[in-house]
Design an enzyme around this catalytic site. Structure first.
Site, mmCIF file in Angstrom:
data_model
loop_
_atom_site.group_PDB
_atom_site.id
_atom_site.type_symbol
_atom_site.label_atom_id
_atom_site.label_comp_id
_atom_site.label_asym_id
_atom_site.label_seq_id
_atom_site.Cartn_x
_atom_site.Cartn_y
_atom_site.Cartn_z
ATOM 1 N N ASP A 153 -4.234 -36.586 60.690
ATOM 2 C CA ASP A 153 -4.350 -37.361 59.459
ATOM 3 C C ASP A 153 -5.500 -38.368 59.568
ATOM 4 O OD1 ASP A 153 -3.883 -38.624 57.061
ATOM 5 O OD2 ASP A 153 -1.746 -38.874 57.391
ATOM 6 N N ASP A 154 -6.479 -38.254 58.679
ATOM 7 C CA ASP A 154 -7.597 -39.213 58.606
ATOM 8 C C ASP A 154 -8.522 -39.181 59.818
ATOM 9 O OD1 ASP A 154 -6.658 -40.032 56.166
ATOM 10 O OD2 ASP A 154 -6.285 -42.109 56.728
ATOM 11 N N CYS A 166 -5.233 -37.187 51.172
ATOM 12 C CA CYS A 166 -4.179 -36.514 51.924
ATOM 13 C C CYS A 166 -3.364 -35.509 51.119
ATOM 14 C CB CYS A 166 -3.271 -37.597 52.505
ATOM 15 S SG CYS A 166 -1.795 -36.984 53.270
ATOM 16 N N LYS A 226 4.310 -35.083 58.898
ATOM 17 C CA LYS A 226 4.130 -35.710 57.589
ATOM 18 C C LYS A 226 4.100 -34.674 56.469
ATOM 19 C CE LYS A 226 0.598 -38.455 55.182
ATOM 20 N NZ LYS A 226 -0.558 -39.348 55.370
ATOM 21 N N HIS A 265 4.552 -35.426 52.540
ATOM 22 C CA HIS A 265 3.727 -36.077 51.517
ATOM 23 C C HIS A 265 3.373 -35.155 50.349
ATOM 24 C CE1 HIS A 265 0.477 -39.427 50.883
ATOM 25 N NE2 HIS A 265 1.531 -39.556 50.103
ATOM 26 N N HIS A 306 -3.847 -41.863 61.022
ATOM 27 C CA HIS A 306 -3.736 -42.671 59.798
ATOM 28 C C HIS A 306 -3.259 -44.088 60.152
ATOM 29 C CE1 HIS A 306 -2.229 -43.935 55.853
ATOM 30 N NE2 HIS A 306 -2.805 -42.869 55.312
ATOM 31 N N ASP A 315 -7.244 -33.605 57.602
ATOM 32 C CA ASP A 315 -6.950 -33.417 56.179
ATOM 33 C C ASP A 315 -8.036 -33.982 55.279
ATOM 34 O OD1 ASP A 315 -6.367 -36.072 56.803
ATOM 35 O OD2 ASP A 315 -4.601 -36.171 55.510
ATOM 36 N N ASN A 316 -8.879 -34.842 55.814
ATOM 37 C CA ASN A 316 -10.008 -35.403 55.060
ATOM 38 C C ASN A 316 -10.856 -36.178 56.053
ATOM 39 O OD1 ASN A 316 -7.319 -37.152 53.790
ATOM 40 N ND2 ASN A 316 -8.725 -38.242 55.136
ATOM 41 N N LYS A 351 -13.449 -41.319 53.673
ATOM 42 C CA LYS A 351 -12.259 -40.851 52.969
ATOM 43 C C LYS A 351 -12.253 -41.431 51.552
ATOM 44 C CE LYS A 351 -7.218 -41.428 53.033
ATOM 45 N NZ LYS A 351 -6.060 -42.005 53.734
#
Length: 475
Positions: free
Chosen positions: A29-30, A67, A121, A123, A209, A269-270, A287
């Site tokens: 994540d991130d 995300c 996660k 989401h 994240h 994811d980004n 992001k």
């Protein structure tokens, strides 16, 4: 006897290579473009470094700028702007999910005999039970419903506890770092699974994240080389903890024999959020933006048997492509109609030209911006977003000044010649036909946009009304 033994070993080898592979999809994540050791030596990711080096690095892989849209694209193969979920992430009290009529990757894999498990996660919506992972194709779910929580207490929005195993909160996990929990749950699945059945694990780490939280020894032992900022040092520690977990999982995979028929897919994811110590250097942006720094992601595939390692694949890959590509790798044939993803398994496994020649970065009807890729060209409509400069360079390197947001309706970049998006070439005569064609194409896509959903926020979902934990059942 020797001849018989030879034939038996040959048959066993053939059966191993023709049976559906176990698949592990790992999402960080991130994770920024330069948040890994092979791009910034001060980052400590030796296990990822090794898996990438032994595998196929995807040098032109893309996701959405945030995300929820990226995860929806991974699991449905559909551009978020065609589902009305392109504008932002899902918030905790919203009556919203990825549309329930959309078939997901794990459901297609179950149809061809896979056991499917999710860790980490989600989401993607949870206010009703039929929105949750175990109702959308996963045999088990250990993780968090929302997009944000404390790594140790597992509380987030409205101070609600957000860690569940299937349908129940795991209160006993309070105080244990989430990266460690997710790693251990994955190992438990591997140790208890009957390996005669193909296995799919979707491991979506919370790391890296925010909030920037990690046991101190990761920073002290592995991140002393980070001198640019305290945030970056913490970011390094979080990445080191995740990398350790991936290393522990890899050793179990090797110990139990999974590596003989396994496909690992790793991606972010980004892009990374540059205001909290992440770095996308030398890419532009962050992001939340449609610049390369917000959408170009670190990604690779690894397999001892299915792929030729120590290579890179330069073809275009978009988040929507992973659904059909992984189903194809699993031997599946039946995919939903009207998905946007392309099956890239053949081109990646044989290192051939990608059938993906264009993709839509995003079309956001709320933020009023869009971008389209065609081969090496990128067309942006209005401004791709802030922050819009170049940030967090390595020590000794000065970042260019952040440019003022432009007011042009369309801009064009040649990403082969200018991967850091410094030169708008839309007025050049030699690209006038490409420019005109891409403008027409993007305008056509914009007419297909499903308006961003405006979900209701419902107080009934506040965790204080549900024993202090986030739970479905309130919309």
């Amino acid at each position: 006897m020797l001849l018989q033994a030879f034939f038996l070993s040959t048959l066993m080898s053939l059966s191993m290579t023709t049976s559906p592979p176990h698949i592990m999809m790992i999402v960080s994540d991130d994770l920024g473009w330069a948040d890994v050791g092979w791009r910034d030596r001060s980052m400590y990711t030796p296990n990822l470094d090794r898996l990438k080096a032994e595998g196929v690095e995807l040098t032109n892989a893309y996701a959405q700028p945030t995300c929820t849209p990226s995860r929806a694209a991974f699991l449905t193969g559909i551009y978020p702007f065609r589902m009305g979920i392109q504008d932002s992430v899902f918030s905790a009290l919203e009556n919203i999910s990825v549309p329930l009529d959309k078939k997901m990757l794990q459901q297609s894999l179950k149809e061809v005999g896979y056991a499917t498990h999710m860790v980490g996660k989600w989401h993607l919506g949870f206010c009703r039970w039929d929105m949750t992972p175990t109702r959308r194709g996963f045999d088990s779910f250990y993780g968090m419903y929302n997009g944000y929580s404390d790594y140790f207490t597992h509380t987030g929005h409205w101070n609600g506890y957000d860690l569940v195993f299937n349908d129940r909160p795991v209160w006993s996990a309070n105080g244990t770092y989430s990266t460690h929990l997710y790693t251990q749950r994955t190992i438990d699945i591997l140790r208890t699974h009957n390996r005669s059945q193909p296995l799919f694990i979707y491991l979506a780490y919370q790391a890296v994240h925010g909030p920037l939280e990690v046991p101190e020894h990761y920073v002290n032992n592995f991140c002393s080389g980070v001198t640019t900022s305290e945030d970056r040092k913490l970011h390094c520690g979080m990445g080191a903890a995740m990398d350790e977990g991936i290393g522990n999982i890899t050793r179990v995979l090797e110990e139990l024999g999974y590596m003989d028929n396994l496909l690992i897919f790793f991606t972010s994811d980004n892009g990374g959020p540059v205001n909290t110590g992440s770095s996308n250097w030398p890419l532009r942006g962050s992001k939340l933006t449609l610049w390369e720094g917000g959408t170009k992601v670190t990604s690779f595939l690894h397999s001892n048997t299915l792929l030729r390692g120590n290579t890179s694949y330069n073809g275009l890959v978009h988040a929507v492509d992973w659904y059909p590509t992984l189903v194809r790798a699993a031997g599946g044939r039946n995919l939903p109609e009207n998905i946007d993803g392309l099956d890239l398994w053949g081109s990646i496994s044989r290192n051939e030209v990608s059938p993906r020649q264009e993709f839509v970065y995003d079309i956001n009807d709320v933020k009023d911006r869009a971008a389209l890729r065609f081969q090496n060209y990128k067309l942006t409509w209005k401004y791709p977003g802030n922050p819009g400069g170049w940030y967090n360079p390595p020590p000794g390197v000065n970042a260019p000044a952040e440019p003022r947001p432009g007011r042009k309706e369309y801009s064009l970049y040649d990403l082969n010649a200018d991967p850091t998006e410094r030169n708008d070439i839309s007025s050049r005569a030699d690209v006038s036909s490409v420019y005109a064609s891409m403008v027409r194409k993007l305008d056509g896509y914009r007419r297909l946009v499903t308006p961003s959903l405006r979900p209701r926020t419902l107080r009934a979902g506040r965790p204080q009304r549900w024993g202090g934990a986030w739970t479905p059942g309130w919309c």
